[in-house]
Scaffold this active site. Structure first.
Site, PDB file in Angstrom:
ATOM      1  N   HIS A  96      13.543  -7.708 -44.451  1.00 31.92           N
ATOM      2  CA  HIS A  96      13.041  -8.693 -43.413  1.00 31.92           C
ATOM      3  C   HIS A  96      12.711  -8.524 -41.987  1.00 31.92           C
ATOM      4  O   HIS A  96      14.364  -7.561 -41.606  1.00 31.92           O
ATOM      5  CB  HIS A  96      13.529 -10.177 -44.208  1.00 31.92           C
ATOM      6  CG  HIS A  96      13.814 -11.041 -44.030  1.00 31.92           C
ATOM      7  ND1 HIS A  96      14.183 -11.166 -42.868  1.00 31.92           N
ATOM      8  CD2 HIS A  96      13.048 -12.155 -44.724  1.00 31.92           C
ATOM      9  CE1 HIS A  96      12.828 -12.684 -42.908  1.00 31.92           C
ATOM     10  NE2 HIS A  96      12.793 -13.148 -43.517  1.00 31.92           N
ATOM     11  N   GLU A 166       4.916 -11.245 -43.428  1.00 37.85           N
ATOM     12  CA  GLU A 166       5.544 -12.088 -43.073  1.00 37.85           C
ATOM     13  C   GLU A 166       5.416 -12.263 -41.808  1.00 37.85           C
ATOM     14  O   GLU A 166       5.863 -11.631 -41.269  1.00 37.85           O
ATOM     15  CB  GLU A 166       6.865 -12.100 -43.393  1.00 37.85           C
ATOM     16  CG  GLU A 166       7.056 -12.645 -45.036  1.00 37.85           C
ATOM     17  CD  GLU A 166       8.912 -13.096 -45.068  1.00 37.85           C
ATOM     18  OE1 GLU A 166       8.994 -14.173 -45.260  1.00 37.85           O
ATOM     19  OE2 GLU A 166       9.554 -12.316 -44.460  1.00 37.85           O
TER      20      GLU A 166
END
Ligand code: PGA
Length: 256
Positions: A96, A166
């Site tokens: 992430h 993302e």
């Protein structure tokens, strides 16, 4: 393939009691889902208590937000694949952008992916650029994150891979904090899929779900899945509000 919607709770909520309440509300709201696989990624600490309220038949799965690559031993503060698996975790988010910002490199991401996939759990590899440059269709950083993150991983393990695109600037708490648009997402995830084809062949690559994440909520979720043609969503802020998150799940459920 069912659409995958992952709730990334990040370092929230503050207490186990709140976590349990949120998970239970989502569990009830997710009961009737047929086309959507709902996944909760709470802080490690809350995994065992949430796992207790999810039966085998529940429509909800548990994910972890991170992992350590070693099997066990003297690694203060770390958590292994086997420990997560034994606690009911089925998926693990790896790489992430908020972890990368703390120093996680593609090499570390690669070790973590090997640990997750090697333990027969599903890995959600996050990739994304910090800034969008108009003239660049496929930023080098995404290419490197895919190639270096997935290097020397057996092709047979790719069936348990999920890729989440993302763009960092679209994450609600980062940069501009506004969602991308479905057309861009369609274009860039098509390039990501093509890159995966090149790496492992069309047959294996077609089994890899490609998700979008970045300021997704109950209002825009449907457009990303429908017009952006992604296989699911990674949701941060909006997943902390049970009503909003259940609304989002139901919007995606309606898509044929
Ligand atoms: P957001 O976070 O939905 O709050 O933008 C997404 C993520 O960081 O995974």
């Amino acid at each position: 393939m069912k659409k995958i919607i992952i709730a990334n709770w990040k370092m929230n909520p503050q207490t186990a009691r709140q976590a349990l309440q949120l998970a239970d509300e989502v569990r009830r709201g997710a009961k009737s889902l047929k086309n959507v696989e709902a996944v909760l990624a709470p802080p490690f600490l809350y995994i065992p208590i949430i796992s207790k309220i999810l039966s085998g038949k529940s429509n909800l799965r548990l994910a972890a937000q991170d992992i350590f690559w070693e099997k066990g031993g003297a690694y203060t503060g770390e958590i292994s694949a086997d420990q997560l698996k034994a606690s009911g975790v089925k998926l693990v988010i790896v790489g992430h952008s908020e972890r990368r910002a703390l120093g996680e490199t593609n090499e570390i991401v690669n070790k973590k992916l090997k640990a997750v996939l090697g333990a027969s759990m599903r890995a959600v590899l996050c990739v994304g650029e910090a800034e969008r440059q108009k003239e660049v269709a496929f930023p080098k950083i995404i290419r490197d994150e895919l190639h270096e993150g997935l290097t020397r991983i057996k092709k047979s393990l790719f069936r348990n891979l999920v890729v989440a695109y993302e763009p960092i600037w679209a994450i609600s708490t980062a940069g501009r904090g506004r969602a991308d648009n479905p057309q861009n997402i369609y274009e860039i995830t098509t390039i990501i899929r093509r890159e995966l084809y090149r790496m492992v062949g069309k047959r294996t690559a077609s089994k890899i779900s490609v998700l979008y994440g970045g300021s997704v909520d109950d209002k825009n979720a449907r457009a990303f899945v429908k017009d952006g043609a992604v296989d699911g969503l990674l949701v941060g802020g909006a997943s902390l509000d049970a009503k909003k998150f259940i609304g989002l799940l139901k919007e995606v459920e309606k898509i044929q």
